[in-house]
Design a protein around this motif. Sequence first.
Motif, PDB file in Angstrom:
ATOM      1  N   ARG A   1       0.633  -0.895  -0.246  1.00  0.00           N
ATOM      2  CA  ARG A   1      -0.096   0.304   0.019  1.00  0.00           C
ATOM      3  C   ARG A   1       0.698   1.021  -0.076  1.00  0.00           C
ATOM      4  NH1 ARG A   1      -3.838   0.230   5.508  1.00  0.00           N
ATOM      5  NH2 ARG A   1      -2.408   1.149   6.150  1.00  0.00           N
ATOM      6  N   GLY A   2       0.795   1.875  -0.886  1.00  0.00           N
ATOM      7  CA  GLY A   2       1.560   3.495  -0.927  1.00  0.00           C
ATOM      8  C   GLY A   2       1.229   4.544   0.030  1.00  0.00           C
ATOM      9  N   ASP A   3       1.480   5.681  -0.021  1.00  0.00           N
ATOM     10  CA  ASP A   3       1.282   6.393   1.057  1.00  0.00           C
ATOM     11  C   ASP A   3      -0.037   7.187   1.483  1.00  0.00           C
ATOM     12  OD1 ASP A   3       4.348   7.026   0.963  1.00  0.00           O
ATOM     13  OD2 ASP A   3       4.117   8.292  -0.155  1.00  0.00           O
ATOM     14  N   ALA A   4      -0.831   7.325   2.429  1.00  0.00           N
ATOM     15  CA  ALA A   4      -2.276   7.995   2.474  1.00  0.00           C
ATOM     16  C   ALA A   4      -2.212   9.249   2.243  1.00  0.00           C
ATOM     17  CB  ALA A   4      -1.586   8.157   4.281  1.00  0.00           C
ATOM     18  N   PHE A   5      -2.828   9.318   1.414  1.00  0.00           N
ATOM     19  CA  PHE A   5      -3.760  10.089   0.670  1.00  0.00           C
ATOM     20  C   PHE A   5      -4.430  11.253   2.379  1.00  0.00           C
ATOM     21  CE2 PHE A   5      -7.491  12.902  -1.153  1.00  0.00           C
ATOM     22  CZ  PHE A   5      -6.259  13.403  -1.754  1.00  0.00           C
ATOM     23  N   LEU A   6      -4.231  12.637   2.222  1.00  0.00           N
ATOM     24  CA  LEU A   6      -5.554  12.794   3.344  1.00  0.00           C
ATOM     25  C   LEU A   6      -5.810  14.705   3.021  1.00  0.00           C
ATOM     26  CD1 LEU A   6      -2.460  11.895   4.601  1.00  0.00           C
ATOM     27  CD2 LEU A   6      -3.576  12.666   6.921  1.00  0.00           C
ATOM     28  N   LEU A   7      -6.939  14.630   2.765  1.00  0.00           N
ATOM     29  CA  LEU A   7      -7.679  16.109   2.314  1.00  0.00           C
ATOM     30  C   LEU A   7      -8.327  16.323   3.951  1.00  0.00           C
ATOM     31  CD1 LEU A   7      -8.878  17.613   0.214  1.00  0.00           C
ATOM     32  CD2 LEU A   7     -10.801  16.075   0.410  1.00  0.00           C
ATOM     33  N   SER A   8      -7.350  18.024   3.653  1.00  0.00           N
ATOM     34  CA  SER A   8      -7.015  18.746   5.089  1.00  0.00           C
ATOM     35  C   SER A   8      -7.014  18.177   6.522  1.00  0.00           C
ATOM     36  CB  SER A   8      -8.377  19.190   5.052  1.00  0.00           C
ATOM     37  OG  SER A   8      -9.013  20.156   3.827  1.00  0.00           O
ATOM     38  N   GLY A   9      -5.752  17.036   6.574  1.00  0.00           N
ATOM     39  CA  GLY A   9      -5.886  16.276   7.955  1.00  0.00           C
ATOM     40  C   GLY A   9      -6.712  15.151   7.248  1.00  0.00           C
ATOM     41  N   VAL A  10      -7.361  15.101   7.178  1.00  0.00           N
ATOM     42  CA  VAL A  10      -8.044  13.745   7.192  1.00  0.00           C
ATOM     43  C   VAL A  10      -7.539  12.948   6.384  1.00  0.00           C
ATOM     44  CG1 VAL A  10     -10.913  12.486   7.278  1.00  0.00           C
ATOM     45  CG2 VAL A  10     -10.407  14.874   8.237  1.00  0.00           C
ATOM     46  N   LEU A  11      -7.926  11.604   6.273  1.00  0.00           N
ATOM     47  CA  LEU A  11      -7.212   9.526   5.875  1.00  0.00           C
ATOM     48  C   LEU A  11      -8.635  10.020   5.282  1.00  0.00           C
ATOM     49  CD1 LEU A  11      -4.935   7.800   5.201  1.00  0.00           C
ATOM     50  CD2 LEU A  11      -6.091   6.288   7.453  1.00  0.00           C
TER      51      LEU A  11
ATOM     52  N   PHE B   1      -9.407  10.793  -9.745  1.00  0.00           N
ATOM     53  CA  PHE B   1      -9.993  11.492  -8.934  1.00  0.00           C
ATOM     54  C   PHE B   1      -8.538  13.089  -9.020  1.00  0.00           C
ATOM     55  CE2 PHE B   1      -9.695   7.407  -7.189  1.00  0.00           C
ATOM     56  CZ  PHE B   1     -11.373   7.681  -6.868  1.00  0.00           C
ATOM     57  N   ARG B   2      -9.394  14.541  -7.757  1.00  0.00           N
ATOM     58  CA  ARG B   2      -8.219  15.377  -8.594  1.00  0.00           C
ATOM     59  C   ARG B   2      -9.054  16.170  -7.428  1.00  0.00           C
ATOM     60  NH1 ARG B   2      -9.922  19.389 -12.894  1.00  0.00           N
ATOM     61  NH2 ARG B   2     -12.324  20.304 -12.596  1.00  0.00           N
ATOM     62  N   VAL B   3      -8.185  16.915  -6.314  1.00  0.00           N
ATOM     63  CA  VAL B   3      -8.956  17.988  -4.945  1.00  0.00           C
ATOM     64  C   VAL B   3      -8.820  19.031  -6.139  1.00  0.00           C
ATOM     65  CG1 VAL B   3      -7.748  19.465  -3.137  1.00  0.00           C
ATOM     66  CG2 VAL B   3      -6.998  17.314  -3.727  1.00  0.00           C
TER      67      VAL B   3
ATOM     68  N   LEU C   1     -13.451  15.453  -3.007  1.00  0.00           N
ATOM     69  CA  LEU C   1     -12.861  15.771  -3.965  1.00  0.00           C
ATOM     70  C   LEU C   1     -13.242  14.774  -5.275  1.00  0.00           C
ATOM     71  CD1 LEU C   1     -10.957  12.318  -2.672  1.00  0.00           C
ATOM     72  CD2 LEU C   1     -10.125  14.953  -2.663  1.00  0.00           C
ATOM     73  N   GLU C   2     -13.128  15.462  -6.020  1.00  0.00           N
ATOM     74  CA  GLU C   2     -13.914  15.513  -7.959  1.00  0.00           C
ATOM     75  C   GLU C   2     -13.315  14.186  -8.432  1.00  0.00           C
ATOM     76  OE1 GLU C   2     -14.463  20.185  -8.906  1.00  0.00           O
ATOM     77  OE2 GLU C   2     -12.540  19.264  -9.683  1.00  0.00           O
ATOM     78  N   TYR C   3     -14.137  13.377  -9.005  1.00  0.00           N
ATOM     79  CA  TYR C   3     -13.759  12.126 -10.046  1.00  0.00           C
ATOM     80  C   TYR C   3     -14.210  12.495 -11.642  1.00  0.00           C
ATOM     81  CZ  TYR C   3     -18.547  10.748  -9.711  1.00  0.00           C
ATOM     82  OH  TYR C   3     -19.915  10.840 -10.204  1.00  0.00           O
ATOM     83  N   GLN C   4     -14.103  11.994 -12.181  1.00  0.00           N
ATOM     84  CA  GLN C   4     -13.680  12.120 -13.754  1.00  0.00           C
ATOM     85  C   GLN C   4     -14.840  11.197 -14.205  1.00  0.00           C
ATOM     86  OE1 GLN C   4     -10.475  12.051 -16.350  1.00  0.00           O
ATOM     87  NE2 GLN C   4     -10.894  13.653 -17.454  1.00  0.00           N
TER      88      GLN C   4
ATOM     89  N   SER D   1     -16.540  15.252 -17.798  1.00  0.00           N
ATOM     90  CA  SER D   1     -16.540  16.381 -16.764  1.00  0.00           C
ATOM     91  C   SER D   1     -16.088  15.550 -15.653  1.00  0.00           C
ATOM     92  CB  SER D   1     -17.884  16.753 -16.515  1.00  0.00           C
ATOM     93  OG  SER D   1     -18.822  16.230 -16.456  1.00  0.00           O
ATOM     94  N   TRP D   2     -15.954  16.410 -13.707  1.00  0.00           N
ATOM     95  CA  TRP D   2     -14.841  16.660 -13.170  1.00  0.00           C
ATOM     96  C   TRP D   2     -16.365  16.681 -12.877  1.00  0.00           C
ATOM     97  CZ3 TRP D   2     -10.623  13.911 -11.387  1.00  0.00           C
ATOM     98  CH2 TRP D   2      -9.688  14.147 -12.687  1.00  0.00           C
ATOM     99  N   ILE D   3     -16.940  15.658 -11.793  1.00  0.00           N
ATOM    100  CA  ILE D   3     -18.033  15.690 -10.537  1.00  0.00           C
ATOM    101  C   ILE D   3     -17.888  15.693  -8.914  1.00  0.00           C
ATOM    102  CG2 ILE D   3     -19.856  14.538  -9.698  1.00  0.00           C
ATOM    103  CD1 ILE D   3     -20.105  15.077 -12.929  1.00  0.00           C
ATOM    104  N   ALA D   4     -18.057  16.717  -8.634  1.00  0.00           N
ATOM    105  CA  ALA D   4     -17.510  17.131  -7.019  1.00  0.00           C
ATOM    106  C   ALA D   4     -18.726  16.124  -6.372  1.00  0.00           C
ATOM    107  CB  ALA D   4     -18.157  18.200  -7.110  1.00  0.00           C
ATOM    108  N   VAL D   5     -17.551  15.738  -5.429  1.00  0.00           N
ATOM    109  CA  VAL D   5     -18.328  14.336  -4.011  1.00  0.00           C
ATOM    110  C   VAL D   5     -18.902  15.417  -2.953  1.00  0.00           C
ATOM    111  CG1 VAL D   5     -18.118  12.598  -2.557  1.00  0.00           C
ATOM    112  CG2 VAL D   5     -17.108  12.372  -5.551  1.00  0.00           C
ATOM    113  N   PRO D   6     -19.777  15.638  -2.574  1.00  0.00           N
ATOM    114  CA  PRO D   6     -20.054  16.063  -1.057  1.00  0.00           C
ATOM    115  C   PRO D   6     -19.308  15.219  -0.314  1.00  0.00           C
ATOM    116  CG  PRO D   6     -22.196  15.228  -1.630  1.00  0.00           C
ATOM    117  CD  PRO D   6     -21.625  14.392  -3.027  1.00  0.00           C
TER     118      PRO D   6
END
Length: 433
Positions: A135-145, A222-224, A241-244, A248-253
């Motif tokens: 498993r690679g590095d953790a992905f965190l968004l605003s400090g949340v795993l 995905f993208r931020v 995040l947004e996914y493709q 188009s790119w779609i935002a995920v609440p």
Amino acid sequence: MKLPGCRAIGLACVLALAAPCEAIVFLDTSDPTHNTTTPGDNSGWQYEGEFGYFLGVPIAPYYFITAKHFGGAVGEPLNFHGDPYTTIGFQDVAGTDLRVWEVQHTKPFPTYAPVSSGASDIGAAASVFGRGAQRGDAFLLSGVLKGWVPGTSNYLKRWGKNVVSLAIPNTALGDFLQCDFDNPGMNDECHLSVGDSGGGLFVLENGLWRLAGVNYAVDGPFRVPPAGTPFNAALFDCGGLEYQDETSWIAVPDGDQNIGSSFYCSRISSSLAWLTIHVGPEVNSLAPESFAAWEKLYFTPAEMGNPMISGNLADPDGDGISNLLEFSLNLDPTFNELAIMTSGTGLRGLPVARLETNGSERLTIEFARRTIGSGAALVYIPEFSSDLSDWQAVGTEAVTGINSRWERVKITDSITTNESTKRFVRLRVVRSE
């Protein structure tokens, strides 16, 4: 929850670039050695062969199935437990990502995987197989795993578990089975990534683990937001995040509930008609399975040549159960396990003996038995004794059919027990070939 309509990206890696390929990712551990040996439950590990950097599963005497999108070359062998089976051609299953390879007819597979009818696919707890990785590095968004980005690979075969959540029909590449990366998840909850192509997804149907799907793709990229660099990851929560999708790119609440990404497997049952015509009727039946054929699911040719490892009375996993009994009772001879069969519903394990009262007390023994028509060439001899010296094959037999290979048997002693009468029971198995 899952992502609605997320674009799926393939699992094959570009080997010409010598890029590292990541594979099965676990929710609960990053240990690179986790689940790199048999799970011990006969849930498909024994049917997986190595095809280049990927996996393939035998489904008939001269055929194995895998994913089409990673390619492969005629003459390349499937390494099946250390034994190479050389390919002589292939056929692509029309309208799918499935590819069926044919091997030299001078050397058939000793036995092969049963395939799913589709009846038990949805909602099934599945076993999933890929070519092992970290498993690679953790992905965190605003400090949340949220999950993990791809790591490096050692190309070891690994296994994980997941639940088949949906069937996705009528895509451009056929029908798919979907599994979601949930947190919390089940034990050994897993996701797939690049390098897992061709591995099998197995479900339990009619008492046997059957091939239900072949690994194809995962959700992403995905993208931020608003316009971060696209990336791939095994995410148990895509919130924020947004996914493709295709256009188009779609935002995920980003809410309180995790919204996990998913992986997809080409569904085998949707191609059964094609497989029956182009491969043969064997795909719709269970392979006859002798002791010698069964051994080749677990031992290499070198091990097969060593009776201390593969002989009838050998015990290579050191659990006190001989190979012949492992074969007879649906156990794994390479996994140290003293499993006892569950009375009434069990499919594998050591016999269960009980004292039962139905008007009088009688000793019973219950076990899984290979059927006469399975090709096993075994004779099961349950015996009772009052003194551990004089053993007699007495009692009344009740049989419950499981499938054409296995049945559940219960023997009730013909002699009642009381405070002054002791009774013992044992099971002997002998080969009749």
